[in-house]
Design a protein around this motif. Structure first.
Motif, short mmCIF file in Angstrom:
data_model
loop_
_atom_site.label_atom_id
_atom_site.label_comp_id
_atom_site.label_asym_id
_atom_site.label_seq_id
_atom_site.Cartn_x
_atom_site.Cartn_y
_atom_site.Cartn_z
N ALA A 157 33.58 -26.10 -19.45
CA ALA A 157 33.02 -27.07 -19.11
C ALA A 157 31.76 -27.32 -20.29
O ALA A 157 31.55 -28.47 -20.82
CB ALA A 157 32.10 -27.25 -17.74
N TYR A 158 31.13 -26.18 -20.60
CA TYR A 158 30.08 -26.41 -21.47
C TYR A 158 30.59 -26.72 -23.23
O TYR A 158 30.05 -27.60 -23.68
CB TYR A 158 29.26 -24.80 -21.62
CG TYR A 158 28.03 -24.82 -22.41
CD1 TYR A 158 26.93 -25.00 -21.68
CD2 TYR A 158 28.07 -24.85 -23.78
CE1 TYR A 158 25.79 -25.08 -22.26
CE2 TYR A 158 26.67 -24.80 -24.44
CZ TYR A 158 25.49 -24.76 -23.63
OH TYR A 158 24.35 -24.96 -24.20
N GLY A 159 31.64 -25.94 -23.27
CA GLY A 159 32.21 -26.26 -24.60
C GLY A 159 32.90 -27.48 -24.98
O GLY A 159 32.81 -28.12 -25.89
N GLY A 160 33.55 -28.10 -23.77
CA GLY A 160 34.04 -29.24 -23.77
C GLY A 160 33.03 -30.69 -23.84
O GLY A 160 33.25 -31.50 -24.60
N ILE A 161 31.84 -30.29 -23.02
CA ILE A 161 30.90 -31.52 -23.03
C ILE A 161 30.19 -31.33 -24.40
O ILE A 161 30.03 -32.55 -24.99
CB ILE A 161 29.86 -31.10 -22.08
CG1 ILE A 161 30.41 -31.38 -20.65
CG2 ILE A 161 28.59 -32.19 -22.21
CD1 ILE A 161 29.76 -31.05 -19.49
N MET A 173 23.06 -28.14 -27.38
CA MET A 173 23.87 -27.04 -26.49
C MET A 173 23.90 -25.93 -27.37
O MET A 173 24.08 -24.92 -26.96
CB MET A 173 24.92 -27.67 -25.94
CG MET A 173 24.68 -29.02 -25.04
SD MET A 173 26.13 -29.68 -24.35
CE MET A 173 26.92 -28.39 -23.05
N GLN A 174 24.62 -26.06 -28.60
CA GLN A 174 24.82 -24.91 -29.38
C GLN A 174 23.39 -24.14 -29.90
O GLN A 174 23.58 -22.91 -30.03
CB GLN A 174 25.45 -25.55 -30.89
CG GLN A 174 26.68 -26.30 -30.53
CD GLN A 174 27.69 -25.15 -29.81
OE1 GLN A 174 27.87 -23.93 -30.02
NE2 GLN A 174 28.25 -25.54 -28.65
N ILE A 179 20.83 -18.56 -29.05
CA ILE A 179 19.61 -17.97 -28.31
C ILE A 179 20.37 -16.89 -27.31
O ILE A 179 20.02 -15.74 -27.47
CB ILE A 179 18.80 -18.82 -27.50
CG1 ILE A 179 18.15 -19.88 -28.74
CG2 ILE A 179 17.80 -17.94 -26.71
CD1 ILE A 179 17.01 -20.74 -27.85
N LEU A 180 21.36 -17.41 -26.54
CA LEU A 180 21.91 -16.30 -25.75
C LEU A 180 22.59 -15.11 -26.43
O LEU A 180 22.90 -13.88 -25.86
CB LEU A 180 22.65 -17.04 -24.62
CG LEU A 180 22.04 -18.11 -23.68
CD1 LEU A 180 23.16 -18.49 -23.21
CD2 LEU A 180 21.38 -16.97 -22.81
N VAL A 181 23.35 -15.61 -27.48
CA VAL A 181 24.24 -14.48 -28.24
C VAL A 181 23.24 -13.61 -28.79
O VAL A 181 23.64 -12.41 -28.92
CB VAL A 181 24.93 -15.48 -29.33
CG1 VAL A 181 25.67 -14.28 -30.40
CG2 VAL A 181 25.96 -16.14 -28.97
#
Length: 339
Positions: A157-161, A173-174, A179-181
């Protein structure tokens, strides 16, 4: 030339008529995408053997505890530290209930006057290792499959949007993904355990917080590849909505990549759960998982190696089998990825 042809005997040439219906007939049955993939994976012996082993372990994780006459959480101190004993293996010299005591090999079952058999032996509290190993496998598989499912849903869902709408949406979003990585998984796990009680839910949430990032990046790359191709542009020109384009045109084309990546996510989740339990950040006693059982066996490896042996073998088989099956699915569903 004409004179030579006239000298040929009558009947040297026959008129050939071609039936158009017969010429266009397909003699070989048409195969769907999944039928063709199954034919490919059947040729991969390693993938088929891995599939059989995984199915066997999955069945035994539910059936195994019911096959034993002993409960996994029942403590019988007089039966503590018994080696494995399986009827019929006495003549083979192993799994016969014998162990070295003071440099001398003795029958531990006869010495302790135990009239029942423990197929995988017992631990220091007299609990049946056969039941505990299969219940631990069941918990490890549960954590891995739930975490992999969450990673798949959130990542797709996240990558598709991010890829489909692009522009500023993709940029924002990227940046969140970047940040999370940068946050180590172990730090996330420790924070989750400080907030929540150690257990299955805490481990699943900890694995899922950053586990979906790899899936989202793969899906984003595939959506960027397909969204500007002719069949998508044609569907958009004909008035197809965004949801229909995603469901009918984009998702079917990246489904193989999603399945392959999920198959590689499951063994990673199994190993991460075992690692957390091994260092004491996962499940807490008396709950059993492959990690907690390996941790218990590691402490007694010199005196009771059977406590470490069986969960380690099952964990190794799971890791190898899932990776081999993932390789087989990659070659079958998307042969281009092999190159």
């Amino acid at each position: 030339m004409t004179q030579n042809m006239e000298n040929l005997p009558q009947g040297s040439f026959n008129r050939v008529t071609v039936d158009s219906a017969a010429a266009e007939r397909i003699s070989k049955p048409a195969l769907s995408f999944w039928q063709d993939a199954w034919l490919r994976i059947r040729k991969n012996k390693a993938a088929i053997i891995s599939m059989v082993l995984l199915l066997l372990i999955f069945v035994m994780s539910f059936v195994g505890p019911t096959l034993s006459a002993h409960e996994s959480d029942v403590q019988t101190i007089t039966h503590a530290n018994l080696p494995p004993k399986i009827p019929g293996f006495e003549k083979l010299g192993f799994w016969d209930g014998h162990a070295k005591l003071g440099g001398t090999e003795v029958d531990m079952y006869e010495m302790k006057k135990v009239d029942t058999n423990y197929w995988f032996g017992t631990d220091g509290l007299g609990r049946d290792m056969f039941s505990r190993v299969w219940e631990g496998t069941q918990i490890s598989l549960l954590i891995a499959f739930v975490a992999a499912f969450i990673d798949m849903v959130v990542g797709v869902a996240y990558g598709g949007i991010s890829a489909y709408y692009g522009g500023r949406t993709d940029d924002i979003m990227q940046r969140i993904v970047e940040i999370l990585v940068g946050i180590p998984n172990l730090v996330v796990v420790i924070l989750m355990i400080l907030v929540m009680d150690p257990g299955i839910m805490a481990i699943i949430i900890a694995i899922s917080i950053t586990g979906w990032i790899g899936m989202s990046r793969i899906v984003r790359g595939q959506i960027l590849k397909f969204k500007n191709q002719e069949f998508v542009l044609a569907a958009r020109t004909l008035g197809a909505s965004d949801s229909r384009i995603i469901q009918k045109h984009l998702l079917p084309n990246i489904l193989a990549i999603i399945i392959i990546n999920t198959m590689f996510t499951i063994p990673g989740a199994i190993f991460f759960e075992a690692f957390l339990s091994f260092i004491g950040l996962g499940l807490q006693p008396p709950a059993a998982s492959l990690g907690t059982l390996i941790n218990d066996g590691f402490r007694l490896i010199q005196f009771q190696p059977h406590i470490l042996l069986f969960p380690s073998i099952i964990l190794s088989i799971l890791m190898i089998a899932f990776n081999l099956l993932g390789d087989g699915l990659r070659d079958a569903l998307d042969p281009k990825m092999k190159d």
